[in-house]
Every structure is written in structure tokens, then in C-alpha cells.
Design an enzyme around this catalytic site. Structure first.
Site, PDB file in Angstrom:
ATOM      1  N   ASP A 118       0.788  -1.231   0.000  1.00  0.00           N
ATOM      2  CA  ASP A 118       0.000   0.000   0.000  1.00  0.00           C
ATOM      3  C   ASP A 118       0.828   1.294   0.000  1.00  0.00           C
ATOM      4  O   ASP A 118       0.510   2.250   0.723  1.00  0.00           O
ATOM      5  CB  ASP A 118      -0.952   0.014   1.202  1.00  0.00           C
ATOM      6  CG  ASP A 118      -1.852  -1.210   1.258  1.00  0.00           C
ATOM      7  OD1 ASP A 118      -1.854  -1.981   0.280  1.00  0.00           O
ATOM      8  OD2 ASP A 118      -2.527  -1.398   2.279  1.00  0.00           O
ATOM      9  N   LYS A 179      -7.064  -4.140  -3.010  1.00  0.00           N
ATOM     10  CA  LYS A 179      -7.670  -4.841  -1.882  1.00  0.00           C
ATOM     11  C   LYS A 179      -8.500  -3.872  -1.059  1.00  0.00           C
ATOM     12  O   LYS A 179      -8.321  -2.647  -1.117  1.00  0.00           O
ATOM     13  CB  LYS A 179      -6.614  -5.506  -1.001  1.00  0.00           C
ATOM     14  CG  LYS A 179      -5.675  -4.565  -0.241  1.00  0.00           C
ATOM     15  CD  LYS A 179      -4.676  -5.360   0.581  1.00  0.00           C
ATOM     16  CE  LYS A 179      -3.689  -4.474   1.318  1.00  0.00           C
ATOM     17  NZ  LYS A 179      -4.262  -3.714   2.438  1.00  0.00           N
ATOM     18  N   CYS A 212      -2.109  -2.556   8.215  1.00  0.00           N
ATOM     19  CA  CYS A 212      -1.921  -3.552   7.156  1.00  0.00           C
ATOM     20  C   CYS A 212      -0.655  -4.378   7.333  1.00  0.00           C
ATOM     21  O   CYS A 212      -0.654  -5.588   7.099  1.00  0.00           O
ATOM     22  CB  CYS A 212      -1.923  -2.865   5.792  1.00  0.00           C
ATOM     23  SG  CYS A 212      -3.500  -2.053   5.413  1.00  0.00           S
TER      24      CYS A 212
END
Length: 295
Positions: A118, A179, A212
Site C-alpha cells: 500500500d 484490496k 496492514c
């Protein structure tokens, strides 16, 4: 959890009779004993699954275990006999071995995958030291290309948060996936890992450390993989969140390390054919940002 395979032992065991139905079994772990049942003919794997369903939140995934059966003829527990099938009422227990699995942290290119999490444009103004972790992340991906290491990249809701920043070159990445789940462990990622023979270690970096990165790392070690988090390529909006996440993860056996340590461990020898190129990547390091002083 890594449970020991059942070995041959005297006493106990049996063959499943014809017919269906279930058999009552007492499942014992630590100070607990819970009655339940399994289908006639259940073997080792079903017993393990039942133990996990009953005691999963109390089982240390970094221990090895052995399953034992209470043998009436000996009036004590014995190691589960090879080929054992449940055909009558019995009592079994899960016993942790005394020696914990040691996480050595060895890395080799042939058994390693890089996870880039990310690193997206919309995070740029919010994440502390974002410019520095971009620089280090790009260096890691260059190293992965030089050493032939597969790279898996995710982007959290890119429709709203943008794509991976332009400074990071994703050329040659095995997988680039959108995602919404915080963890990177998506079905497509698990399938990709299954296609790579001999994967043992994941080098993980990106944002955010306490969301995450943390959730990905915990899922990966739950699947038996060794995880290396690159501290100088991992950050959050809050340095307190980042610090406590890294401390928590280190206590679970996850290795918190640095990009230089990772790259030099992967080449391992000055005589490695890619050493000079990796050395040049390290020499091009960004100036010290102070991020590592906040680990």
C-alpha cells in the site's frame, strides 16, 4: 501450530467399524478438558482440527506439539499410534514440547518473497517519513530484481486512495492487486505463494505499520512463514502506533530489521555475482531520516 506427526507406539489405536455416527472424545489441553465428538474413523488430521476449534485462541503457534492417547492398559498417555482411527470413546491430549522453534532469520533469494504494502499516493501527506520509506522501498525492489526475488504488491482501495507512487518501479512484480482487506493475505496472494517452490521467508514493508503491515505479518506467521519487517521502509501516521506495533510483532517472533541488513544477507558473500550492484544500491542510500531512532 506445528504438531508432531503421530509415531508408532504400543497400545491404543484401532480400525473404524462400518457405519457412520460419531464417537465421544475428551479433548485435553493444559489444565482444560472439554468433551466433544468426532465422526467414526476420524484420524490424526481431524483430531488436530478439533483441538484448534476448541483451543485455538490458547495455542502458541510457535510451539511444536504431540498428540497423545490415554491407554487403559498402561493407565497413562502414550503418543498417538501410527494410523490411529477413532472407533470408540477415548481421551486425547495435546502436549507442547519443551523446546520452542527458534526463528533463525536466515534469508536466501530462492526461498524469499518481497511484499510491498500500500505505498500509495494519497498516503503521501499523512504518513511520517513517507519520502524516506519510498526511497528505501524502491531500493528493495531494485535489489529484488537483481536477485530474482518475486515481488507481490497490494494497493488499498486504489479507486479512492490512488495507485502506488510513481517513484516505485513495479516492473517485473509477480502480482499487483487491489484490496479492501487490511491484510495482504488475499486468496490470489496465497495462490501465488503456492506457485513459488520452497518459499520460507517474506520480507514485508509499506504502510501502515500498525494496520496492514501488522495484520499481514500475523497472518503469514500463522501459515508457517518467517516474516522480516523492514523498519526503515515501514511507517504510520502516528509514531506511537508504529513503535508499539513493531514491539508487539517482535515479541511474536517476527524479525524487525533494516533494508541494508536484508540486502547484504541475501547476497551473503563479497564474491556473489550481484554483490557490486547491491553495494551500489546501498551506497545510494537516502540521508539518515531519524525513522530508525523511533523503532
Amino acid at each position: 501450530m506445528a504438531a508432531a506427526e503421530p509415531g508408532a507406539a504400543p497400545g491404543g489405536g484401532g480400525c473404524a467399524p462400518a457405519g457412520g455416527g460419531s464417537v465421544p472424545v475428551l479433548f485435553c489441553f493444559s489444565v482444560f478438558a472439554r468433551p466433544s465428538s468426532v465422526p467414526h474413523g476420524a484420524g490424526y488430521e481431524l483430531l488436530i482440527q478439533k483441538f484448534l476449534s476448541l483451543y485455538g485462541d490458547q495455542i502458541d503457534m510457535h510451539r511444536k506439539f504431540v498428540v497423545q492417547l490415554f491407554a487403559e492398559e498402561w493407565s497413562q498417555y502414550i503418543d498417538l499410534p501410527k494410523g490411529f482411527l477413532v472407533n470408540e470413546r477415548c481421551k486425547v491430549r495435546l502436549v507442547p514440547l519443551q523446546v520452542q522453534i527458534t526463528t533463525l532469520g536466515n534469508l536466501t533469494p530462492s526461498s524469499t518473497v518481497f511484499f510491498c504494502c500500500d505505498m500509495q499516493e494519497r498516503f503521501r501527506p499523512a504518513i511520517k517519513y513517507f519520502g524516506d520509506i519510498i526511497s528505501v522501498g524502491q531500493r528493495l525492489l531494485q535489489g529484488a530484481r537483481l536477485l530474482g526475488i518475486p515481488v507481490i504488491v497490494t494497493e488499498q482501495y486504489p479507486k479512492g486512495l490512488g495507485s502506488t507512487v510513481q517513484e516505485i518501479d513495479l516492473t517485473g512484480a509477480k502480482l499487483v492487486l487491489p484490496k479492501t482487506k487490511f491484510s495482504m493475505v488475499l486468496p490470489e496472494v496465497e495462490a501465488a505463494l503456492a506457485e513459488i517452490p520452497g518459499v520460507r521467508s517474506v520480507v514485508l514493508f509499506g504502510v501502515e505499520t500498525h494496520v496492514c503491515i501488522q495484520q499481514t505479518a500475523l497472518e503469514l506467521i500463522g501459515r508457517g512463514l518467517e516474516v522480516h519487517i523492514v523498519a526503515d521502509a515501514t511507517s504510520s501516521r502516528s509514531m506511537m502506533d508504529r513503535m508499539f506495533a513493531l514491539e508487539r510483532l517482535a515479541r511474536t517472533g517476527i524479525i524487525v530489521t533494516t533494508s541494508e541488513a536484508i540486502l547484504l544477507q541475501l547476497v551473503a558473500d563479497k564474491e556473489h555475482p550481484k554483490f557490486k550492484e547491491i553495494q551500489n544500491l546501498i551506497k545510494a542510500s537516502a540521508p539518515e531520516s531519524g525513522l530508525l531512532s523511533k523503532v
